[in-house]
Design an enzyme around this catalytic site. Structure first.
Site, PDB file in Angstrom:
ATOM      1  N   HIS A   1      33.954  41.841  43.606  1.00  0.00           N
ATOM      2  CA  HIS A   1      33.358  40.778  42.802  1.00  0.00           C
ATOM      3  C   HIS A   1      34.412  39.936  42.085  1.00  0.00           C
ATOM      4  CE1 HIS A   1      30.138  38.830  40.564  1.00  0.00           C
ATOM      5  NE2 HIS A   1      30.773  39.078  39.430  1.00  0.00           N
ATOM      6  N   ASP A   2      35.481  40.575  41.633  1.00  0.00           N
ATOM      7  CA  ASP A   2      36.533  39.840  40.930  1.00  0.00           C
ATOM      8  C   ASP A   2      37.249  38.837  41.819  1.00  0.00           C
ATOM      9  OD1 ASP A   2      36.178  40.727  38.380  1.00  0.00           O
ATOM     10  OD2 ASP A   2      37.846  42.151  38.377  1.00  0.00           O
TER      11      ASP A   2
ATOM     12  N   SER B   1      29.491  34.213  39.215  1.00  0.00           N
ATOM     13  CA  SER B   1      28.855  35.344  38.538  1.00  0.00           C
ATOM     14  C   SER B   1      27.861  34.828  37.493  1.00  0.00           C
ATOM     15  CB  SER B   1      29.924  36.247  37.921  1.00  0.00           C
ATOM     16  OG  SER B   1      29.380  37.460  37.468  1.00  0.00           O
TER      17      SER B   1
ATOM     18  N   ARG C   1      33.252  48.788  29.573  1.00  0.00           N
ATOM     19  CA  ARG C   1      34.166  48.064  30.458  1.00  0.00           C
ATOM     20  C   ARG C   1      34.550  48.930  31.656  1.00  0.00           C
ATOM     21  NH1 ARG C   1      35.414  42.908  31.813  1.00  0.00           N
ATOM     22  NH2 ARG C   1      37.643  42.603  32.202  1.00  0.00           N
TER      23      ARG C   1
ATOM     24  N   ASP D   1      31.797  42.476  47.779  1.00  0.00           N
ATOM     25  CA  ASP D   1      31.264  42.369  46.418  1.00  0.00           C
ATOM     26  C   ASP D   1      30.044  43.267  46.311  1.00  0.00           C
ATOM     27  OD1 ASP D   1      30.135  41.664  43.986  1.00  0.00           O
ATOM     28  OD2 ASP D   1      30.156  39.505  44.363  1.00  0.00           O
TER      29      ASP D   1
END
Length: 342
Positions: free
Chosen positions: A319-320, A135, A201, A290
């Site tokens: 993505h994580d 990332s 967040r 992702d």
């Protein structure tokens, strides 16, 4: 467990925009022992992580894992502008003897790498055998590969891209709008913008995961429910957790830095030509599912970097997956790394 260390650089540090920090503090962790024959691995972290890579990349970094201090001298430094020990908005401005807060100057990915280089020289590291990051960490790896081509020998990139996409800029803008809408934003306090950070967040979590993940993990089993949904609780929990460990000033600043990421800036403007300048052997991993840094971005890099190998992995975490799928990552990284050093 490695201990947090701090290097005090008591010289002016010029940023890409021309602003100058009077001094610089760099927080970092190291694992293993540096000696004449050491194989050095440097890890670049992402947006809200810190220099303790053994904690946040658990299963990949540490004793008996792929990146093992028994075999490697491992370094991870907290990025410029963060709130985990390296100079940032919460640091004391020597010219005023008060925290910078909103007066902290804008920084770029190149500024972060310039700070890494300061630390590299301080540690006496002449060559980095493997530079790795996912990332935003991958942004730093790409910049560093061009800024010190003779120092960096190999790259590992995952869930990253050579320039911030319009989609990424839009996501970050929405997050900053949430922070700016907090009535406490820009107060002279470490708690300024905390409610906005929680909302930011929550926005981010929608892109770190994906539709499939939320459907599988956060769907309520009770069809009669009309409030207090599991997905809502999850986002509230994630927002509260970040507010407890991070800071809105740093979050706002670092998303701006991500938006500035473009490898071809001041290098001719052509990404294809700029990627062709990265000649180090490189492993690139893309994550199917992702939606923040989709596989098309990794495919583009692999197509235009002279010595790149592309692998795509499945992950229900979107993505994580770059910090969660350590078993899959280990399989590909270990095989590729072994092949490049033979």
């Amino acid at each position: 467990m490695a201990a947090l260390q701090t290097y005090s650089y008591s010289h002016p540090f010029q940023l890409e925009n021309g602003a100058v920090l009077p001094e610089l503090q760099i927080a970092y962790h190291t694992w293993g022992t540096l000696h004449a024959g050491s194989r050095v691995v440097w890890i670049c972290h992402a947006l809200t992580a810190n220099s303790d890579a053994e904690t946040w990349w658990k299963g990949l970094v540490g004793e008996d894992f792929c990146i093992d201090p028994a075999n490697d001298f491992i370094v991870c430094a907290n990025i410029l502008g963060s709130c985990y020990g390296t100079t940032g908005p919460l640091s004391i401005d020597p010219t005023t003897s008060r925290p910078y807060y909103s007066s902290f100057p804008q920084v770029t990915i190149r500024d972060m790498v310039a700070a890494h280089i300061v630390l590299r020289k301080h540690l006496g590291i002449e060559k980095i055998d493997l530079l790795m990051g996912g990332s935003m960490g991958g942004y730093q790896v790409l910049e560093w590969a061009l800024m010190e081509k003779d120092v960096i020998k190999r790259l590992f990139l995952i869930a990253t891209s050579p320039s911030e996409s319009a989609w990424g800029v839009a996501v970050h803008t929405a997050q900053r709008l949430a922070i700016e809408a907090d009535s406490s934003w820009q107060d002279a306090s470490p708690e300024a913008g905390a409610k906005g950070l929680k909302a930011a967040r929550a926005i981010g979590m929608l892109t770190y995961r994906n539709y499939q993940t939320f459907q599988e993990k956060q769907t309520d089993p009770d069809p009669e429910k009309i409030d207090d949904f599991r997905a809502s609780s999850y986002l509230n929990y994630q927002g509260d957790k970040l507010v407890k460990r991070f800071n809105a000033y740093s979050y706002w600043l670092l998303t701006k830095a991500m938006d500035s990421h473009h490898l071809a800036r001041k290098r001719g403007g052509d990404l294809i030509q700029t990627l062709a300048m990265i000649t180090q052997p490189t492993l690139i991993i893309g994550i199917l599912g992702d939606i923040l840094c989709p596989p098309d971005e990794q495919r583009f890099m692999a197509a235009h970097m002279p010595d790149a190998q592309l692998v795509e992995i499945e992950s229900t975490y979107g993505h994580d997956g770059f910090i969660i799928e350590t078993t899959q990552i280990t399989t590909h990284l270990r095989d590729w790394y072994r092949h490049t050093v033979e």
